[in-house]
Design a protein around this motif. Structure first.
Motif, PDB file in Angstrom:
ATOM      1  N   PRO A   2      10.449 -16.034  40.624  1.00 44.72           N
ATOM      2  CA  PRO A   2      10.346 -14.704  40.021  1.00 44.72           C
ATOM      3  C   PRO A   2      11.290 -14.587  38.821  1.00 44.72           C
ATOM      4  O   PRO A   2      12.292 -15.294  38.725  1.00 44.72           O
ATOM      5  CB  PRO A   2      10.790 -13.766  41.146  1.00 44.72           C
ATOM      6  CG  PRO A   2      10.662 -14.553  42.401  1.00 44.72           C
ATOM      7  CD  PRO A   2      10.864 -15.978  42.020  1.00 44.72           C
ATOM      8  N   SER A   3      10.977 -13.653  37.952  1.00 45.03           N
ATOM      9  CA  SER A   3      11.826 -13.411  36.781  1.00 45.03           C
ATOM     10  C   SER A   3      13.175 -12.854  37.230  1.00 45.03           C
ATOM     11  O   SER A   3      13.321 -12.329  38.341  1.00 45.03           O
ATOM     12  CB  SER A   3      11.144 -12.423  35.851  1.00 45.03           C
ATOM     13  OG  SER A   3      11.135 -11.135  36.444  1.00 45.03           O
ATOM     14  N   ASP A   4      14.149 -12.929  36.334  1.00 39.56           N
ATOM     15  CA  ASP A   4      15.468 -12.361  36.632  1.00 39.56           C
ATOM     16  C   ASP A   4      15.371 -10.866  36.934  1.00 39.56           C
ATOM     17  O   ASP A   4      16.058 -10.360  37.821  1.00 39.56           O
ATOM     18  CB  ASP A   4      16.427 -12.603  35.459  1.00 39.56           C
ATOM     19  CG  ASP A   4      16.831 -14.071  35.329  1.00 39.56           C
ATOM     20  OD1 ASP A   4      16.645 -14.833  36.299  1.00 39.56           O
ATOM     21  OD2 ASP A   4      17.331 -14.442  34.248  1.00 39.56           O
ATOM     22  N   ALA A   5      14.511 -10.172  36.179  1.00 40.66           N
ATOM     23  CA  ALA A   5      14.357  -8.722  36.398  1.00 40.66           C
ATOM     24  C   ALA A   5      13.803  -8.441  37.793  1.00 40.66           C
ATOM     25  O   ALA A   5      14.278  -7.526  38.477  1.00 40.66           O
ATOM     26  CB  ALA A   5      13.442  -8.128  35.331  1.00 40.66           C
ATOM     27  N   LEU A   6      12.814  -9.214  38.217  1.00 43.56           N
ATOM     28  CA  LEU A   6      12.234  -8.990  39.547  1.00 43.56           C
ATOM     29  C   LEU A   6      13.223  -9.384  40.640  1.00 43.56           C
ATOM     30  O   LEU A   6      13.334  -8.679  41.654  1.00 43.56           O
ATOM     31  CB  LEU A   6      10.917  -9.755  39.705  1.00 43.56           C
ATOM     32  CG  LEU A   6      10.155  -9.465  40.991  1.00 43.56           C
ATOM     33  CD1 LEU A   6       9.828  -7.976  41.128  1.00 43.56           C
ATOM     34  CD2 LEU A   6       8.870 -10.281  41.052  1.00 43.56           C
ATOM     35  N   ILE A   7      13.950 -10.449  40.445  1.00 44.00           N
ATOM     36  CA  ILE A   7      14.973 -10.844  41.427  1.00 44.00           C
ATOM     37  C   ILE A   7      15.996  -9.723  41.577  1.00 44.00           C
ATOM     38  O   ILE A   7      16.374  -9.366  42.700  1.00 44.00           O
ATOM     39  CB  ILE A   7      15.651 -12.167  41.017  1.00 44.00           C
ATOM     40  CG1 ILE A   7      14.652 -13.321  41.133  1.00 44.00           C
ATOM     41  CG2 ILE A   7      16.885 -12.440  41.869  1.00 44.00           C
ATOM     42  CD1 ILE A   7      15.119 -14.615  40.500  1.00 44.00           C
ATOM     43  N   GLN A   8      16.416  -9.153  40.465  1.00 44.05           N
ATOM     44  CA  GLN A   8      17.379  -8.044  40.526  1.00 44.05           C
ATOM     45  C   GLN A   8      16.784  -6.856  41.271  1.00 44.05           C
ATOM     46  O   GLN A   8      17.446  -6.245  42.117  1.00 44.05           O
ATOM     47  CB  GLN A   8      17.802  -7.618  39.120  1.00 44.05           C
ATOM     48  CG  GLN A   8      18.790  -6.465  39.140  1.00 44.05           C
ATOM     49  CD  GLN A   8      19.206  -6.023  37.748  1.00 44.05           C
ATOM     50  OE1 GLN A   8      19.087  -6.766  36.783  1.00 44.05           O
ATOM     51  NE2 GLN A   8      19.691  -4.800  37.657  1.00 44.05           N
ATOM     52  N   GLN A   9      15.525  -6.525  40.989  1.00 47.73           N
ATOM     53  CA  GLN A   9      14.870  -5.400  41.679  1.00 47.73           C
ATOM     54  C   GLN A   9      14.754  -5.662  43.177  1.00 47.73           C
ATOM     55  O   GLN A   9      14.958  -4.751  43.984  1.00 47.73           O
ATOM     56  CB  GLN A   9      13.463  -5.183  41.107  1.00 47.73           C
ATOM     57  CG  GLN A   9      13.368  -4.116  40.058  1.00 47.73           C
ATOM     58  CD  GLN A   9      11.908  -3.893  39.678  1.00 47.73           C
ATOM     59  OE1 GLN A   9      11.299  -4.729  39.022  1.00 47.73           O
ATOM     60  NE2 GLN A   9      11.361  -2.771  40.096  1.00 47.73           N
ATOM     61  N   ILE A  10      14.420  -6.887  43.553  1.00 50.79           N
ATOM     62  CA  ILE A  10      14.299  -7.212  44.982  1.00 50.79           C
ATOM     63  C   ILE A  10      15.662  -7.106  45.653  1.00 50.79           C
ATOM     64  O   ILE A  10      15.785  -6.562  46.758  1.00 50.79           O
ATOM     65  CB  ILE A  10      13.648  -8.588  45.196  1.00 50.79           C
ATOM     66  CG1 ILE A  10      12.183  -8.552  44.749  1.00 50.79           C
ATOM     67  CG2 ILE A  10      13.760  -9.022  46.660  1.00 50.79           C
ATOM     68  CD1 ILE A  10      11.487  -9.907  44.736  1.00 50.79           C
ATOM     69  N   ASN A  11      16.707  -7.589  44.990  1.00 55.06           N
ATOM     70  CA  ASN A  11      18.051  -7.459  45.548  1.00 55.06           C
ATOM     71  C   ASN A  11      18.450  -5.997  45.690  1.00 55.06           C
ATOM     72  O   ASN A  11      19.087  -5.619  46.677  1.00 55.06           O
ATOM     73  CB  ASN A  11      19.063  -8.245  44.706  1.00 55.06           C
ATOM     74  CG  ASN A  11      19.104  -9.708  45.097  1.00 55.06           C
ATOM     75  OD1 ASN A  11      19.266 -10.040  46.273  1.00 55.06           O
ATOM     76  ND2 ASN A  11      18.941 -10.589  44.130  1.00 55.06           N
ATOM     77  N   GLU A  12      18.064  -5.159  44.740  1.00 53.96           N
ATOM     78  CA  GLU A  12      18.316  -3.722  44.868  1.00 53.96           C
ATOM     79  C   GLU A  12      17.546  -3.149  46.045  1.00 53.96           C
ATOM     80  O   GLU A  12      18.064  -2.294  46.785  1.00 53.96           O
ATOM     81  CB  GLU A  12      17.934  -2.995  43.575  1.00 53.96           C
ATOM     82  CG  GLU A  12      18.866  -3.279  42.423  1.00 53.96           C
ATOM     83  CD  GLU A  12      18.350  -2.777  41.075  1.00 53.96           C
ATOM     84  OE1 GLU A  12      17.251  -2.166  41.021  1.00 53.96           O
ATOM     85  OE2 GLU A  12      19.042  -3.009  40.071  1.00 53.96           O
ATOM     86  N   GLN A  13      16.326  -3.621  46.256  1.00 53.34           N
ATOM     87  CA  GLN A  13      15.530  -3.148  47.382  1.00 53.34           C
ATOM     88  C   GLN A  13      16.165  -3.549  48.702  1.00 53.34           C
ATOM     89  O   GLN A  13      16.126  -2.791  49.673  1.00 53.34           O
ATOM     90  CB  GLN A  13      14.087  -3.666  47.290  1.00 53.34           C
ATOM     91  CG  GLN A  13      13.148  -3.000  48.267  1.00 53.34           C
ATOM     92  CD  GLN A  13      13.009  -1.513  48.017  1.00 53.34           C
ATOM     93  OE1 GLN A  13      12.960  -1.071  46.865  1.00 53.34           O
ATOM     94  NE2 GLN A  13      12.953  -0.726  49.074  1.00 53.34           N
ATOM     95  N   ILE A  14      16.760  -4.728  48.742  1.00 51.28           N
ATOM     96  CA  ILE A  14      17.483  -5.155  49.945  1.00 51.28           C
ATOM     97  C   ILE A  14      18.570  -4.125  50.268  1.00 51.28           C
ATOM     98  O   ILE A  14      18.725  -3.713  51.426  1.00 51.28           O
ATOM     99  CB  ILE A  14      18.068  -6.569  49.763  1.00 51.28           C
ATOM    100  CG1 ILE A  14      16.933  -7.605  49.733  1.00 51.28           C
ATOM    101  CG2 ILE A  14      19.077  -6.895  50.867  1.00 51.28           C
ATOM    102  CD1 ILE A  14      17.358  -8.999  49.289  1.00 51.28           C
ATOM    103  N   ALA A  15      19.282  -3.664  49.246  1.00 53.29           N
ATOM    104  CA  ALA A  15      20.316  -2.641  49.462  1.00 53.29           C
ATOM    105  C   ALA A  15      19.704  -1.353  49.983  1.00 53.29           C
ATOM    106  O   ALA A  15      20.242  -0.732  50.915  1.00 53.29           O
ATOM    107  CB  ALA A  15      21.071  -2.377  48.153  1.00 53.29           C
TER     108      ALA A  15
END
Length: 177
Positions: A2-15
């Motif tokens: 996944p793109s860096d932006a999507l990885i960041q969004q998924i990590n935010e979703q984990i939170a």
């Protein structure tokens, strides 16, 4: 990957998912303190679901060789004025999570990341179910505000707290703990 932006969004979703877990535990404790065992059990189970959602997202990042981060979260709300207020909060939370999952799906689609888009489809379906469940529970709670035992009866009658493992659910990090 996944793109860096999507990885960041998924990590935010984990939170967000871990925060939802904590909020549901706080709600369950509130109902335990009111001696409403069905409502307490329902929300303890909701907490486990949210935890597993966070771990499913974590496992997905691990499977895609992307960095997964486990964040700290803010303390949940613990004070409620009545039996209805926590359910209303839960419905708001589920709607918000639905919007967040839709945004994740849109990012995956915009980036033509079909693997991530496919992975997120299960979460979209799950959010429809969660919003519907909390909407129904809130309607009953508002109607039976003065008689919480009727809300408890509704939970039993509708089997809201029944365990129905979804065989199509993504794998959670750590397996089924």
């Amino acid at each position: 990957m996944p793109s860096d932006a999507l990885i960041q969004q998924i990590n935010e979703q984990i939170a967000y998912e871990f925060a939802a877990e904590q909020q549901y535990i706080a709600i369950a404790v509130h109902y335990d303190g009111m001696t409403l065992p069905r409502l307490a059990t329902l929300f303890y189970k909701q907490a486990l679901e949210e935890r597993n959602h966070a771990l499913m997202l974590t496992q997905y990042l691990l499977d895609r060789d992307a960095a997964a981060t486990i964040p700290g979260i803010e303390a949940p709300r613990t004070g409620f004025t009545d039996v209805v207020e926590p359910i209303a909060l839960s419905l708001e939370q589920e709607k918000r999570v639905g919007d967040q999952i839709e945004a994740l799906s849109q990012t995956a689609r915009d980036e033509k990341d079909y693997l991530s888009e496919q992975f997120l489809i299960w979460f979209l379906k799950e959010q429809v179910e969660e919003v519907a469940k909390m909407s129904s529970l809130l309607q009953v709670a508002e109607r039976e505000r003065g008689n919480p035992s009727r809300i408890e009866d509704f939970i039993v009658r509708e089997a809201f707290d029944a365990e129905n493992a979804d065989p199509l659910a993504p794998k959670a990090a750590g397996g089924a703990l």
